[in-house]
Structure formats: C-alpha cells, structure tokens
Design an enzyme around this catalytic site. Structure first.
Site, short mmCIF file in Angstrom:
data_model
loop_
_atom_site.label_atom_id
_atom_site.label_comp_id
_atom_site.label_asym_id
_atom_site.label_seq_id
_atom_site.Cartn_x
_atom_site.Cartn_y
_atom_site.Cartn_z
N TYR A 151 -9.94 5.74 -13.84
CA TYR A 151 -9.74 6.45 -15.10
C TYR A 151 -9.53 5.52 -16.31
O TYR A 151 -9.39 5.97 -17.43
CB TYR A 151 -8.60 7.45 -14.99
CG TYR A 151 -8.94 8.72 -14.22
CD1 TYR A 151 -10.21 8.90 -13.65
CD2 TYR A 151 -8.01 9.75 -14.09
CE1 TYR A 151 -10.52 10.07 -12.96
CE2 TYR A 151 -8.32 10.91 -13.40
CZ TYR A 151 -9.57 11.07 -12.83
OH TYR A 151 -9.86 12.23 -12.15
N SER B 3 -3.93 6.53 -13.37
CA SER B 3 -4.99 6.42 -14.39
C SER B 3 -5.48 5.01 -14.68
O SER B 3 -6.38 4.84 -15.51
CB SER B 3 -4.59 7.08 -15.72
OG SER B 3 -4.69 8.48 -15.65
N THR B 4 -4.89 4.00 -14.04
CA THR B 4 -5.28 2.63 -14.41
C THR B 4 -6.41 2.07 -13.55
O THR B 4 -6.77 0.90 -13.66
CB THR B 4 -4.10 1.64 -14.35
OG1 THR B 4 -3.70 1.48 -12.99
CG2 THR B 4 -2.94 2.11 -15.19
N ASN C 179 -7.53 14.01 -8.64
CA ASN C 179 -8.33 14.60 -9.73
C ASN C 179 -8.12 16.10 -9.68
O ASN C 179 -7.54 16.63 -8.74
CB ASN C 179 -9.80 14.18 -9.62
CG ASN C 179 -10.39 14.55 -8.27
OD1 ASN C 179 -10.35 15.71 -7.87
ND2 ASN C 179 -10.91 13.57 -7.55
N ASP D 294 0.87 -1.17 0.00
CA ASP D 294 0.00 0.00 0.00
C ASP D 294 0.91 1.23 0.00
O ASP D 294 1.78 1.36 0.88
CB ASP D 294 -0.84 -0.07 1.28
CG ASP D 294 -1.82 1.07 1.41
OD1 ASP D 294 -1.55 2.16 0.91
OD2 ASP D 294 -2.85 0.85 2.06
N ILE D 295 0.69 2.14 -0.93
CA ILE D 295 1.60 3.28 -1.07
C ILE D 295 1.59 4.16 0.19
O ILE D 295 2.59 4.83 0.49
CB ILE D 295 1.26 4.09 -2.34
CG1 ILE D 295 2.45 4.92 -2.81
CG2 ILE D 295 0.02 4.97 -2.15
CD1 ILE D 295 2.32 5.45 -4.22
N VAL E 87 -6.63 5.32 -4.79
CA VAL E 87 -5.42 5.66 -4.05
C VAL E 87 -5.52 7.06 -3.43
O VAL E 87 -4.98 7.32 -2.35
CB VAL E 87 -4.18 5.50 -4.97
CG1 VAL E 87 -4.10 6.56 -6.05
CG2 VAL E 87 -2.90 5.46 -4.16
N ASP E 88 -6.24 7.95 -4.10
CA ASP E 88 -6.46 9.31 -3.60
C ASP E 88 -7.16 9.26 -2.23
O ASP E 88 -6.70 9.88 -1.26
CB ASP E 88 -7.33 10.05 -4.64
CG ASP E 88 -7.37 11.54 -4.45
OD1 ASP E 88 -6.60 12.07 -3.63
OD2 ASP E 88 -8.17 12.19 -5.15
P1 ADP Z 1 -7.13 6.84 -11.31
O1 ADP Z 1 -8.38 7.65 -11.05
O2 ADP Z 1 -5.93 7.68 -11.69
O3 ADP Z 1 -7.39 5.70 -12.24
P2 ADP Z 1 -7.24 5.06 -8.98
O4 ADP Z 1 -6.94 5.43 -7.58
O5 ADP Z 1 -8.64 4.66 -9.31
O6 ADP Z 1 -6.73 6.30 -9.86
O7 ADP Z 1 -6.25 3.91 -9.43
C1 ADP Z 1 -4.90 4.10 -9.68
C2 ADP Z 1 -4.14 2.87 -9.23
O8 ADP Z 1 -3.93 2.93 -7.82
C3 ADP Z 1 -4.89 1.55 -9.48
O9 ADP Z 1 -3.97 0.64 -10.09
C4 ADP Z 1 -5.28 1.09 -8.08
O10 ADP Z 1 -5.30 -0.32 -7.96
C5 ADP Z 1 -4.14 1.66 -7.27
N1 ADP Z 1 -4.37 1.80 -5.82
C6 ADP Z 1 -5.52 1.95 -5.14
N2 ADP Z 1 -5.28 2.08 -3.82
C7 ADP Z 1 -3.93 2.01 -3.67
C8 ADP Z 1 -3.03 2.08 -2.56
N3 ADP Z 1 -3.47 2.26 -1.31
N4 ADP Z 1 -1.68 1.97 -2.80
C9 ADP Z 1 -1.21 1.80 -4.05
N5 ADP Z 1 -2.00 1.74 -5.14
C10 ADP Z 1 -3.34 1.84 -4.95
#
Ligand code: ADP
Length: 180
Positions: free
Chosen positions: A129, A125-126, A27, A13-14, A36-37
C-alpha cells in the site's frame, strides 16, 4: 487503575508471536492476499478465512480504517484483528494519515473489548500500500499513545510493533526512545 503498557519493537515474523492478539494488514475483501495478510492465512490455516468470509457475508467488506476480529486458527496468538489500511495516495496526505490512525485505534478498541492485554501490530500500509514509512511510524505511535492516554479503562500490558524490515525497525526504535 490504568496499566502502563510496554511499547516495544520485534523483528520476529508476526505469525510466530504468542500474544493475545495479532493485527493483520488486510484488504477490504478480507479474502487474504500478499505480504503479512498472506503469511497470517498460510500459517493460521483455513479457519481464519472461513471466519473472514462469514463476517463479509454478514456485514459487507471492511472499510479502510475499520477492523474486525476472528479467532487465530493454528497460530500461537489468541485472536487476529483484521484492519484495512489506506492505499497511499500522494496529495491526500491528511485523509491517509487519519485512516491509518483509525486502523490502530479501532484495533486497540476491539482488542480491549475482547480482553486483549498483549497485542502485536505489523507496519500497516507500508508494504504493497506504499505509505511512506517515516510518516506511517510517526502517525502510528501518535495514534497508539493518544488512544492509550484517552482510554484509561484499557488493560494492555504489552504493545509490540513487528517490524519486518530494517527501515521500519530503525524508525520505531528511534521514535520509541524519543517518546517511550
Ligand atoms: P499493506 O498492504 O498494508 O501495505 P503488506 O503486507 O504489504 O501490507 O505490508 C505491511 C508490512 O508488513 C510491511 O512492512 C511488510 O514488510 C510487513 N510484513 C510482511 N510479512 C510480515 C510478517 N510475516 N510479519 C510481520 N510483518 C510482515
């Protein structure tokens, strides 16, 4: 002398990474959201949102492909770099690729300007988005490697790709073996 950073993949988890900067796939409103946001704002506490609001009040929304920096609140990271990826729009592939590449370049540039040596990126974005993951991984690594090569003054030592799902992790692991 130019340092040669280590490029690596983590499934962590980042929000748990104690690096100099983590990158948020935000966004344009910088008001938080899902994915992730949402995770970054939840774990980092309200200080990050306050800083984002101050930035939007001062300079308006963050455009896709651009990035801004805030402190990291309660996160173990030093800073958060918020960048806005493109919403995938089939048929507009070249523009989408250019915007995604710009997210990585702008984030690296801002990080460098703030003395960042270790940085972790999510797979921008994956998620919501919908950018196709194989294409996003190729664009990402090209953009990062190109930026590093064309910016000899950088001081990065570690560039981490936080791959939260198996498809992204496999893609990055394969591509990094092909072009370490
Ligand atoms: P976007 O709107 O840019 O597509 P998302 O947050 O929906 O952003 O997804 C971007 C990436 O982040 C996806 O591959 C998702 O699986 C990943 N992600 C979601 N939560 C976390 C986290 N806590 N740590 C790392 N990556 C995450």
């Amino acid at each position: 002398m130019t340092s040669v950073p280590r490029l690596s993949v983590t499934s962590d988890d980042i929000t748990t990474l104690a690096v100099d900067a983590i990158v948020n796939a935000a966004n344009s409103s910088l008001q938080g959201g899902g994915g992730v946001d949402g995770a970054i704002h939840r774990a980092g506490g309200p200080a990050i949102l306050s800083a984002c609001r101050a930035i939007v009040a001062a300079q308006g929304p963050c455009r896709p492909g651009d990035a801004v920096v805030t402190d990291a609140g309660e996160l173990p990271a030093g800073l958060v770099i918020h960048t806005v990826g493109p919403v995938w729009n089939p048929g507009d592939d070249e523009a989408m690729k250019a915007t995604l590449a710009s997210c990585y370049r702008r984030s690296l540039q801002l990080g460098m300007e703030h003395g960042v040596r270790s940085i972790a990126f999510p797979n921008i974005s994956t998620g919501v988005y919908r950018f196709p993951k194989p294409l996003a991984a190729a664009v990402t690594l090209d953009a990062v490697i190109e930026w590093l090569e064309s910016t000899p003054e950088h001081r990065y030592t570690d560039i981490l790709f936080a791959c939260f799902d198996d498809e992204n992790r496999n893609l990055y692991e394969t591509l990094l073996v092909e072009s370490p």
